[in-house]
Design a protein around this motif. Sequence first.
Motif, short mmCIF file in Angstrom:
data_model
loop_
_atom_site.label_atom_id
_atom_site.label_comp_id
_atom_site.label_asym_id
_atom_site.label_seq_id
_atom_site.Cartn_x
_atom_site.Cartn_y
_atom_site.Cartn_z
N GLN A 100 -6.95 28.34 -25.70
CA GLN A 100 -8.00 29.29 -26.04
C GLN A 100 -8.72 28.92 -27.35
N ILE A 101 -8.01 28.33 -28.31
CA ILE A 101 -8.70 27.84 -29.52
C ILE A 101 -9.65 26.72 -29.14
N ALA A 102 -9.14 25.75 -28.35
CA ALA A 102 -9.97 24.60 -27.95
C ALA A 102 -11.21 25.05 -27.20
N SER A 103 -11.06 26.01 -26.28
CA SER A 103 -12.23 26.43 -25.49
C SER A 103 -13.28 27.11 -26.36
N ARG A 104 -12.84 27.85 -27.40
CA ARG A 104 -13.80 28.48 -28.32
C ARG A 104 -14.59 27.43 -29.10
N PHE A 105 -13.88 26.41 -29.61
CA PHE A 105 -14.56 25.39 -30.42
C PHE A 105 -15.42 24.46 -29.57
N LEU A 106 -14.98 24.18 -28.35
CA LEU A 106 -15.81 23.36 -27.46
C LEU A 106 -17.11 24.09 -27.13
N LYS A 107 -17.00 25.40 -26.89
CA LYS A 107 -18.19 26.22 -26.60
C LYS A 107 -19.12 26.24 -27.82
N ALA A 108 -18.53 26.31 -29.02
CA ALA A 108 -19.32 26.43 -30.26
C ALA A 108 -19.95 25.11 -30.70
N THR A 109 -19.60 24.02 -30.02
CA THR A 109 -20.14 22.71 -30.45
C THR A 109 -20.91 22.01 -29.32
N GLU A 110 -21.14 22.72 -28.20
CA GLU A 110 -21.78 22.03 -27.06
C GLU A 110 -23.25 21.68 -27.32
N ASP A 111 -23.82 22.26 -28.41
CA ASP A 111 -25.19 21.86 -28.78
C ASP A 111 -25.20 20.51 -29.52
N ILE A 112 -24.03 20.08 -30.01
CA ILE A 112 -23.93 18.81 -30.75
C ILE A 112 -23.70 17.66 -29.77
N VAL A 113 -22.75 17.87 -28.86
CA VAL A 113 -22.38 16.82 -27.89
C VAL A 113 -21.92 17.52 -26.61
N PRO A 114 -22.33 17.02 -25.43
CA PRO A 114 -21.82 17.63 -24.20
C PRO A 114 -20.31 17.45 -24.11
N ASN A 115 -19.62 18.44 -23.56
CA ASN A 115 -18.16 18.30 -23.41
C ASN A 115 -17.77 18.42 -21.95
N TRP A 116 -16.51 18.12 -21.70
CA TRP A 116 -16.00 17.96 -20.34
C TRP A 116 -15.77 19.27 -19.60
N VAL A 117 -15.81 20.41 -20.29
CA VAL A 117 -15.36 21.69 -19.72
C VAL A 117 -16.34 22.25 -18.68
N ILE A 118 -15.77 22.68 -17.54
CA ILE A 118 -16.54 23.42 -16.53
C ILE A 118 -16.12 24.88 -16.55
N SER A 119 -14.80 25.13 -16.63
CA SER A 119 -14.32 26.51 -16.57
C SER A 119 -12.93 26.62 -17.20
N VAL A 120 -12.60 27.85 -17.63
CA VAL A 120 -11.25 28.16 -18.12
C VAL A 120 -10.71 29.27 -17.21
N PRO A 121 -10.15 28.89 -16.04
CA PRO A 121 -9.77 29.89 -15.04
C PRO A 121 -8.49 30.66 -15.36
N ASP A 122 -7.74 30.19 -16.36
CA ASP A 122 -6.47 30.82 -16.74
C ASP A 122 -6.31 30.60 -18.24
N PRO A 123 -5.62 31.52 -18.94
CA PRO A 123 -5.43 31.34 -20.39
C PRO A 123 -4.81 30.00 -20.79
N MET A 124 -4.08 29.35 -19.85
CA MET A 124 -3.42 28.08 -20.17
C MET A 124 -4.08 26.88 -19.48
N VAL A 125 -5.24 27.09 -18.87
CA VAL A 125 -5.84 26.04 -18.03
C VAL A 125 -7.32 25.83 -18.36
N THR A 126 -7.71 24.56 -18.41
CA THR A 126 -9.13 24.20 -18.47
C THR A 126 -9.41 23.23 -17.33
N VAL A 127 -10.54 23.45 -16.65
CA VAL A 127 -10.99 22.54 -15.59
C VAL A 127 -12.28 21.90 -16.06
N GLY A 128 -12.38 20.59 -15.89
CA GLY A 128 -13.59 19.91 -16.36
C GLY A 128 -13.88 18.63 -15.63
#
Length: 312
Positions: free
Chosen positions: A61-89
Amino acid sequence: MEAVTETKFKFPGQKNFYKGKVRDVYTIDNKYLVMVVSDRISAFDVVLPRGIPYKGQVLNQIASRFLKATEDIVPNWVISVPDPMVTVGHLCEPFKVEMVIRGYLSGHAWREYSAGKRIICGVKMPEDLKENDRFPEPLITPTTKASQGHDEDISREEILKQGIVSEADYVLMEKYTRALFKRGTEMAAKMGLILVDTKYEFGKKDGKIYLIDEIHTPDSSRYFYKEGYEERQKKGETQKQLSKEFVRQWLIENGFQGKDGQKVPQMTDEYVKLVSDRYIELFEKITGEKFVRADGSDVLKRIDSNILRFLS
């Protein structure tokens, strides 16, 4: 909640499975990655024998917040966070280097400095610095990304000479690294924290560079408390840290640094709970939000059904 230390899912279109120190990674249709952030904890390149409840949720959840907050700097791999412990990208081809950036003389850089070295990864460090002093400018000190064993320091010149990364890609990765660190520093300052050092990983897909993996988590970064930093430096006192350094210190105090013949000390229920509480505290300090514990009644079933729902 029981700690999740292992997953053995079988998803439609699953092509590959990779078990890292902390993450279980499933490749779907050679296009997507499903990353389950387990509750395993590692230190000194060793996975400790017991998992830490809620640690995976905290990191994800920390990573997903920071990736969202920096996507204007560089595109990131994330598509969705379907579970609190899971990221799909997106499945990207990772570069075989990690971009480490240091704003302060701490950790590995300090150990090199105190041993008399003034050059790290081909970068010159100023004279007459004390541990945890701020560098005039942040230093980029890359490491090779080892599939096994320890990552090794490497210079920009050596990366280009060996052809590990093309010059055009490396220049862009340096630019992204500095911009991400600047944003992370600004966000940390709002929380009363100092982002000391961190690492970024990049990959490529369809000729485009993406930021991958996690960013600005206590596993990949070191934070100091801003309040009292200057006073502690003047007095030569230890800085108050916000990272998993406390786990490393506990291991060192109990005779373990990952060396041959050393045995991991016993992790009691009380110690496991202490580490879990510390990770939750890290989440709240870094994000400024209250941590909401995910449903822990049958975590593996919850993760499986949330991923399947997303994939369908």
